[in-house]
Design a protein around this motif. Structure first.
Motif, short mmCIF file in Angstrom:
data_model
loop_
_atom_site.label_atom_id
_atom_site.label_comp_id
_atom_site.label_asym_id
_atom_site.label_seq_id
_atom_site.Cartn_x
_atom_site.Cartn_y
_atom_site.Cartn_z
N ALA A 34 12.04 110.17 -68.73
CA ALA A 34 12.65 111.37 -69.66
C ALA A 34 11.62 111.89 -70.33
N TYR A 35 10.30 111.76 -70.32
CA TYR A 35 9.37 112.42 -70.92
C TYR A 35 8.83 113.55 -70.02
N LYS A 36 9.27 113.71 -68.78
CA LYS A 36 8.50 114.74 -67.83
C LYS A 36 8.51 116.31 -68.16
N GLY A 37 9.05 116.65 -69.25
CA GLY A 37 9.16 117.97 -69.74
C GLY A 37 7.72 118.08 -70.47
N TRP A 38 7.02 117.22 -70.99
CA TRP A 38 5.88 117.18 -71.61
C TRP A 38 4.72 117.58 -70.71
N SER A 153 15.05 128.81 -45.00
CA SER A 153 15.97 129.24 -45.64
C SER A 153 17.21 128.32 -45.96
N SER A 154 17.05 126.96 -45.69
CA SER A 154 17.82 125.80 -46.01
C SER A 154 17.47 125.18 -47.08
N VAL A 155 16.33 125.37 -47.58
CA VAL A 155 15.66 124.74 -48.81
C VAL A 155 16.06 126.04 -49.95
N LYS A 156 16.83 125.33 -50.97
CA LYS A 156 17.29 126.41 -52.10
C LYS A 156 15.89 126.42 -53.00
N LEU A 157 15.76 127.38 -53.45
CA LEU A 157 14.37 127.73 -54.47
C LEU A 157 15.04 128.50 -55.82
N ASP A 158 14.47 127.81 -56.81
CA ASP A 158 14.95 128.66 -58.13
C ASP A 158 13.37 129.45 -58.61
N THR A 164 8.57 131.43 -64.42
CA THR A 164 8.66 130.92 -65.89
C THR A 164 7.43 129.81 -65.91
N SER A 165 7.62 128.71 -65.04
CA SER A 165 6.55 127.70 -65.26
C SER A 165 5.17 128.15 -65.13
N LEU A 166 5.05 128.79 -64.18
CA LEU A 166 3.70 129.48 -63.92
C LEU A 166 2.91 130.27 -65.11
N LEU A 167 3.86 131.14 -65.79
CA LEU A 167 3.45 131.74 -66.73
C LEU A 167 3.03 130.73 -68.17
N TYR A 168 3.82 129.87 -68.33
CA TYR A 168 3.76 128.79 -69.40
C TYR A 168 2.66 127.93 -69.06
N MET A 169 2.49 127.53 -67.99
CA MET A 169 1.30 126.58 -67.61
C MET A 169 -0.05 127.25 -67.21
N ILE A 170 -0.04 128.31 -66.68
CA ILE A 170 -1.17 128.86 -66.21
C ILE A 170 -1.64 130.29 -66.99
N VAL A 274 4.24 119.73 -60.81
CA VAL A 274 5.15 119.92 -61.62
C VAL A 274 6.34 120.82 -61.21
N LEU A 275 5.79 121.90 -60.20
CA LEU A 275 6.86 122.74 -59.72
C LEU A 275 7.48 121.85 -58.80
N ALA A 276 7.16 121.20 -57.95
CA ALA A 276 7.92 120.35 -56.77
C ALA A 276 8.90 119.47 -57.39
N THR A 277 8.39 118.63 -58.70
CA THR A 277 9.58 117.71 -59.41
C THR A 277 10.63 118.63 -60.09
N SER A 278 10.26 119.67 -60.44
CA SER A 278 11.24 120.50 -61.25
C SER A 278 12.21 121.46 -60.54
N TYR A 279 11.79 121.77 -59.32
CA TYR A 279 12.64 122.93 -58.48
C TYR A 279 12.98 122.38 -57.33
N PHE A 280 12.21 121.29 -56.85
CA PHE A 280 12.52 121.08 -55.07
C PHE A 280 13.21 119.61 -55.24
#
Length: 312
Positions: A34-38, A153-158, A164-170, A274-280
């Motif tokens: 549940a603390y993954k967002g940190w 193309s069968s893999v859905k991507l956000d 947004t995550s790259l901007l905030y993280m890096i 972080v990206l893989a667990t959040s968006y894939f």
């Protein structure tokens, strides 16, 4: 124990820090998922601390070496992703999620820890920092674009979420760190020994939190063997390709080749996690988790083979 001695020992322990984080994350599992967002916050701290070593003047000087920087970026974000896509598609023709995981690994920004390995092997620190920063600033454009162009193309991507995550993280932490360095350079230099352990703790927390979120969805099976072998191929490929181009095509000096090899060959796998667990899907994250287990250890081995100090 003196702080300098502790930092020296912890630097040598880098190859085992990330695997330990994976094991702890799998062991704790749903209890901390549940603390993954940190994880995003802790990764931003890593980037900010790393940027405190970078001055605008260092970057400006290194950026004049356009040919060298261009070669690394083209290799890292064009040649390697294309080769990795081809190899992963051959190895896993019926698993587009695995292929996407390897594409994500090869398109993520340059690892901040590549600067550490550059300094260990007496490379050009200013060049490494310039490459890390420039690649970091370009990451919200390059990473989603590469994944969009190469992923099945069968893999859905956000894409909006990834950017947004790259901007905030890096990107934002990097710029803030450089601004602090510009305003208080001496204080940043003095603080560096104290912040080094903080970076490693944050890296461990990022890995633990995001691996924990996968613990209930990943099952161990024989498929791990080809994934491990593919990861080793991808890491070695990046090193050997950029090393060869820097040394035999551009004929760069040893210090520059060291910087090019580590920055071009190492990826910010914690950011990829972080990206893989959040968006894939979880299957996409599996190559990333295995990459975390292997990259630092294998990089240490390759660096010793290529840049042994008595062969410089």
């Amino acid at each position: 124990m003196k702080l300098s001695t502790f930092n020296e020992l912890s630097d040598k322990a880098m190859p085992v820090i990330t695997p330990i984080g994976v094991v702890v994350g799998l062991a704790l599992g749903s209890r901390i998922a549940a603390y993954k967002g940190w994880g995003t916050f802790f990764f931003a701290c890593i980037t900010f601390i790393g940027a405190l070593q970078i001055s605008f003047s260092q970057v400006a000087k290194a950026l004049r070496r356009g040919r060298t920087i261009g070669m690394v970026l083209v290799c890292a974000h064009v040649l390697l992703p294309l080769i990795v896509k081809a190899l992963a598609s051959l190895a896993f023709p019926s698993s587009p999620s695995y292929v996407t995981g390897f594409i994500l690994l090869s398109s993520i920004p340059i690892a901040v820890t590549s600067f550490l390995w550059t300094t260990i092997h007496a490379g050009d620190g200013a060049l490494a920092l310039a490459l890390i920063l420039l690649d970091t600033l370009l990451s919200p454009l390059l990473t989603p674009l590469t994944v969009r162009l190469l992923a099945d193309s069968s893999v859905k991507l956000d894409f909006q979420g990834i950017i947004t995550s790259l901007l905030y993280m890096i990107v934002i932490p990097s710029l803030l760190g450089m601004l602090v360095k510009q305003a208080a350079s001496e204080a940043c230099t003095n603080a560096r020994p104290y912040l080094s352990p903080v970076t490693k703790v944050c890296m461990m927390l990022v890995i633990v939190l995001h691996v924990a979120s996968l613990s209930g969805t990943l099952t161990f099976s024989a498929v791990y063997v080809p994934l491990i072998l593919m990861n080793l191929v991808v890491i070695a490929l990046g090193f050997v390709l950029i090393y060869s181009l820097g040394r035999y095509v551009l004929h760069e000096d040893r210090a520059s080749v060291v910087s090019m090899t580590f920055t071009g060959g190492m990826r910010n796998i914690s950011a990829a996690l972080v990206l893989a667990t959040s968006y894939f899907r979880a299957e996409t994250a599996l190559p990333v988790v295995i990459g975390i287990l292997l990259q630092q250890t294998f990089v240490g081995f390759l660096g010793a083979r290529l840049f042994s100090r008595d062969t410089g």
